[in-house]
Every structure is written in C-alpha cells, then in structure tokens.
Design a protein around this motif. Structure first.
Motif, PDB file in Angstrom:
ATOM      1  N   VAL A  13      66.150  59.440  52.151  1.00 15.16           N
ATOM      2  CA  VAL A  13      65.757  58.909  50.891  1.00 15.16           C
ATOM      3  C   VAL A  13      65.835  59.778  49.884  1.00 15.16           C
ATOM      4  O   VAL A  13      65.639  61.088  49.896  1.00 15.16           O
ATOM      5  N   HIS A  14      66.274  59.594  48.596  1.00 18.04           N
ATOM      6  CA  HIS A  14      66.394  60.288  47.467  1.00 18.04           C
ATOM      7  C   HIS A  14      65.306  59.734  46.306  1.00 18.04           C
ATOM      8  O   HIS A  14      64.861  58.507  46.580  1.00 18.04           O
ATOM      9  N   ALA A  15      64.571  60.593  45.582  1.00 22.19           N
ATOM     10  CA  ALA A  15      63.598  60.194  44.616  1.00 22.19           C
ATOM     11  C   ALA A  15      63.819  58.746  43.959  1.00 22.19           C
ATOM     12  O   ALA A  15      62.574  58.091  43.972  1.00 22.19           O
ATOM     13  N   PRO A  16      64.905  58.436  43.408  1.00 21.74           N
ATOM     14  CA  PRO A  16      64.989  56.981  42.694  1.00 21.74           C
ATOM     15  C   PRO A  16      64.653  55.874  43.568  1.00 21.74           C
ATOM     16  O   PRO A  16      64.303  54.710  43.143  1.00 21.74           O
ATOM     17  N   ALA A  17      64.928  56.019  44.882  1.00 20.65           N
ATOM     18  CA  ALA A  17      64.641  54.965  45.874  1.00 20.65           C
ATOM     19  C   ALA A  17      63.576  54.887  46.363  1.00 20.65           C
ATOM     20  O   ALA A  17      63.138  54.102  47.232  1.00 20.65           O
ATOM     21  N   TYR A  25      58.625  49.880  55.361  1.00 22.82           N
ATOM     22  CA  TYR A  25      57.534  50.258  56.179  1.00 22.82           C
ATOM     23  C   TYR A  25      56.929  48.500  56.665  1.00 22.82           C
ATOM     24  O   TYR A  25      56.769  48.483  57.664  1.00 22.82           O
ATOM     25  N   LYS A  26      56.909  48.005  55.556  1.00 25.39           N
ATOM     26  CA  LYS A  26      56.146  46.661  55.978  1.00 25.39           C
ATOM     27  C   LYS A  26      57.063  45.780  56.813  1.00 25.39           C
ATOM     28  O   LYS A  26      56.647  45.046  57.712  1.00 25.39           O
ATOM     29  N   VAL A  90      69.581  53.011  62.127  1.00 28.39           N
ATOM     30  CA  VAL A  90      69.578  53.563  60.585  1.00 28.39           C
ATOM     31  C   VAL A  90      68.868  52.689  59.715  1.00 28.39           C
ATOM     32  O   VAL A  90      68.877  51.108  60.058  1.00 28.39           O
ATOM     33  N   LEU A  91      68.181  52.962  58.781  1.00 27.38           N
ATOM     34  CA  LEU A  91      67.593  52.042  57.702  1.00 27.38           C
ATOM     35  C   LEU A  91      67.480  52.606  56.342  1.00 27.38           C
ATOM     36  O   LEU A  91      66.921  53.775  56.067  1.00 27.38           O
ATOM     37  N   ASP A  92      68.332  52.273  55.483  1.00 31.56           N
ATOM     38  CA  ASP A  92      68.316  52.798  54.190  1.00 31.56           C
ATOM     39  C   ASP A  92      67.077  52.637  53.531  1.00 31.56           C
ATOM     40  O   ASP A  92      66.420  51.472  53.797  1.00 31.56           O
ATOM     41  N   ALA A  93      66.572  53.531  52.570  1.00 27.59           N
ATOM     42  CA  ALA A  93      65.252  53.582  51.977  1.00 27.59           C
ATOM     43  C   ALA A  93      65.064  51.945  51.115  1.00 27.59           C
ATOM     44  O   ALA A  93      63.953  51.729  51.079  1.00 27.59           O
ATOM     45  N   ASP A  94      66.104  51.643  50.723  1.00 36.64           N
ATOM     46  CA  ASP A  94      65.788  50.193  49.846  1.00 36.64           C
ATOM     47  C   ASP A  94      66.225  49.019  50.499  1.00 36.64           C
ATOM     48  O   ASP A  94      65.920  48.001  50.095  1.00 36.64           O
ATOM     49  N   GLY A 207      70.298  41.066  60.767  1.00 36.84           N
ATOM     50  CA  GLY A 207      69.593  42.408  61.333  1.00 36.84           C
ATOM     51  C   GLY A 207      69.179  43.088  60.189  1.00 36.84           C
ATOM     52  O   GLY A 207      68.630  44.461  60.304  1.00 36.84           O
ATOM     53  N   LEU A 208      69.688  42.761  59.000  1.00 36.23           N
ATOM     54  CA  LEU A 208      69.163  43.653  57.830  1.00 36.23           C
ATOM     55  C   LEU A 208      69.471  42.864  56.448  1.00 36.23           C
ATOM     56  O   LEU A 208      70.154  41.961  56.161  1.00 36.23           O
ATOM     57  N   LEU A 209      68.379  43.128  55.478  1.00 40.39           N
ATOM     58  CA  LEU A 209      68.260  42.626  54.335  1.00 40.39           C
ATOM     59  C   LEU A 209      68.633  43.869  53.257  1.00 40.39           C
ATOM     60  O   LEU A 209      68.064  44.901  53.233  1.00 40.39           O
ATOM     61  N   TYR A 210      70.293  43.888  52.960  1.00 36.88           N
ATOM     62  CA  TYR A 210      70.689  45.043  52.086  1.00 36.88           C
ATOM     63  C   TYR A 210      70.549  44.780  50.715  1.00 36.88           C
ATOM     64  O   TYR A 210      70.929  43.796  49.958  1.00 36.88           O
ATOM     65  N   ARG A 211      69.412  45.589  50.162  1.00 38.97           N
ATOM     66  CA  ARG A 211      69.058  45.227  48.790  1.00 38.97           C
ATOM     67  C   ARG A 211      70.330  45.648  47.771  1.00 38.97           C
ATOM     68  O   ARG A 211      70.768  46.503  47.928  1.00 38.97           O
ATOM     69  N   LYS A 212      70.488  44.779  46.674  1.00 38.44           N
ATOM     70  CA  LYS A 212      71.414  44.979  45.840  1.00 38.44           C
ATOM     71  C   LYS A 212      70.576  45.310  44.348  1.00 38.44           C
ATOM     72  O   LYS A 212      69.695  44.547  43.996  1.00 38.44           O
ATOM     73  N   TRP A 213      70.713  46.577  43.725  1.00 43.36           N
ATOM     74  CA  TRP A 213      70.013  46.899  42.497  1.00 43.36           C
ATOM     75  C   TRP A 213      70.658  48.060  41.964  1.00 43.36           C
ATOM     76  O   TRP A 213      71.697  48.709  42.598  1.00 43.36           O
TER      77      TRP A 213
END
Length: 256
Positions: A13-17, A25-26, A90-94, A207-213
């Motif tokens: 994770v980097h600060a903007p995310a 976590y939820k 793997v789980l990206d922060a967003d 298996g993943l919700l990949y956030r677009k932002w």
C-alpha cells in the motif's frame, strides 16, 4: 491441539490508497475458511509516511510494516519476510475479496498436489458501486503448465487470467524469485514465471473485486508508455522462457 494452517494475505500500500484499507479488511473478516485454517494479513507500506498506519486495523492477525519506497514489488517482497503462511495470497490495498474467495483458493491447493497456484474470475468495482465482468475467462479447472504463458505470448502480452487474484504456495513463490523488480506488471511477471514451471487452477467464481478509481497506479499515463511497456514485456518474456527452458516442473512438498 494441532496449530492452524495459515494463508497469508499480502497487501502493498502507498499513502494515496490507504483510505481503502478498512474496506479490504472488512472483506477479510467476511471470509469463512476450511476447518484447521486461519488468515494473516501482512500490510506493507511502500514508503515511510504517517499516512497509512491510522488506516490499519488493530487486530492480532494483522502485521504492519514500512520500508523505503520502491513500488509494489519491493513492498511485497519486504512484507513476505513476515508472511508465515503455507499459502500467500495477493490483495491490493484498494481491492476487496468476495465471500468464499480464500476458501476456494485453499481447497484448490489442498486437494491437488500437482497445482502450485490459483487464480479466479474478476469483477471490476466501479466508482458508483456497480460491477462489470469480462468475457473470455478460461474454463474452470486446471491450467496446464505453460498454458498461460503461451496465451500471453499470442495475445498482445495479455494473460488469460488476472494476476491480481493469485494465491500461491509459499515455497513456489520463493523458488521463482517472487515479484519482478519492475515499475509495473510485476504481478504479470510472477504469474508467467509460475506458469512456466507449474500447473495452476482457475476458479470460475468471482475471487476479486478490482476497484477502478482515478488514484490507482494503472490509471497513470506512464503505465502505458510504449517504450517502458516494451521493456517490461521483453524482460518478463525472457525470464519465463529461461525458467521453462530448464525443464524443471514444480512438485509441492507435503503439508498443504
């Protein structure tokens, strides 16, 4: 009493995310694992700021660390030092895990000795909360050694499965050298290295919700710079080819 086995969920994770971490976590709290398993969440900041820690939950299963900024690959590799699980996810922060995602990963690896890694169907999570899927997923089931690599080579360097969904046996992750030291596509590099030496598995359930932002790294114009992309794809291809040329086929050790 036999101690539980562990799946280590690894998040760079980097600060903007960082503000997305509570939702990630939820989604972890909603996971129901097979009997005898527990999860660990390794959160590794790409940098050393004061902006990420406030978003990290106070939970004994969560390990937070910081290090010199160097993009996601380096953060993941530093975090791997604290990952104690037999399986690394793997789980990206967003992003978020749908219910059942970790259980399906575990079951695919526990029940199949010839499979070293697992990927899953992805849904884009759009800013309005809706989701969008993709056509062209492979059939559910085993992905033969080399098949994802062959597809990538013949489809403009696009893989048949999404590397952001990877769950992999820890020993195999280490054997191929982990994530590539690239500014982007480091997860694709890992996926293709895995495909070069081991069969995988594809779960057709999401298996993943990949956030677009707008703040995501892949939305930056530099991500599609043709000169850099060509260099990334070249070194990814050479690494995978070199691994395949060894003739080595991964065989899992007993225990998972």
């Amino acid at each position: 009493m036999t101690p539980p086995k562990t799946i280590s969920v690894l998040t760079a994770v980097h600060a903007p995310a960082a503000h997305h971490l509570p939702e990630a976590y939820k989604s972890l709290l909603a996971q129901e694992l097979p009997a005898g398993w527990d999860w660990q969440w390794v959160v590794q900041e790409d940098g050393q700021t004061e902006d990420v820690r406030p978003h990290v939950p106070d939970d004994a299963r969560v390990s937070f660390g910081q290090g010199r900024a160097g993009r996601a690959a380096m953060a993941r590799m530093l975090g791997l030092a604290r990952a104690r699980g037999e399986i690394v996810k793997v789980l990206d922060a967003d992003d978020q895990l749908p219910p059942g995602a970790l259980a399906r990963d575990i079951e695919a690896l526990e029940g199949r000795a010839d499979v070293g890694w697992v990927t899953s169907r992805v849904l884009d999570l759009l800013p309005d909360g809706s989701t969008a899927g993709f056509e062209g997923d492979p059939p559910a089931g085993e992905l033969a050694r080399g098949s994802v690599l062959d597809y990538w080579r013949t489809h403009d360097f696009r893989a048949s499965v999404h590397p952001a969904t990877l769950a992999v046996r820890r020993e195999l992750l280490l054997a191929v050298g982990g994530w590539m030291a690239l500014p982007a596509s480091e997860d694709t590099g890992l996926l293709l290295a895995l495909s070069a030496v081991s069969a995988g598995w594809f779960n057709a359930e999401t298996g993943l919700l990949y956030r677009k932002w707008l703040g995501q790294v892949t939305s930056d114009a530099t991500h599609t710079d043709p000169t850099e992309r060509e260099a990334r794809m070249a070194v990814i291809a050479e690494r995978a080819a070199a691994l395949a040329a060894t003739g080595w086929t991964y065989s899992p050790a007993a225990g998972v």
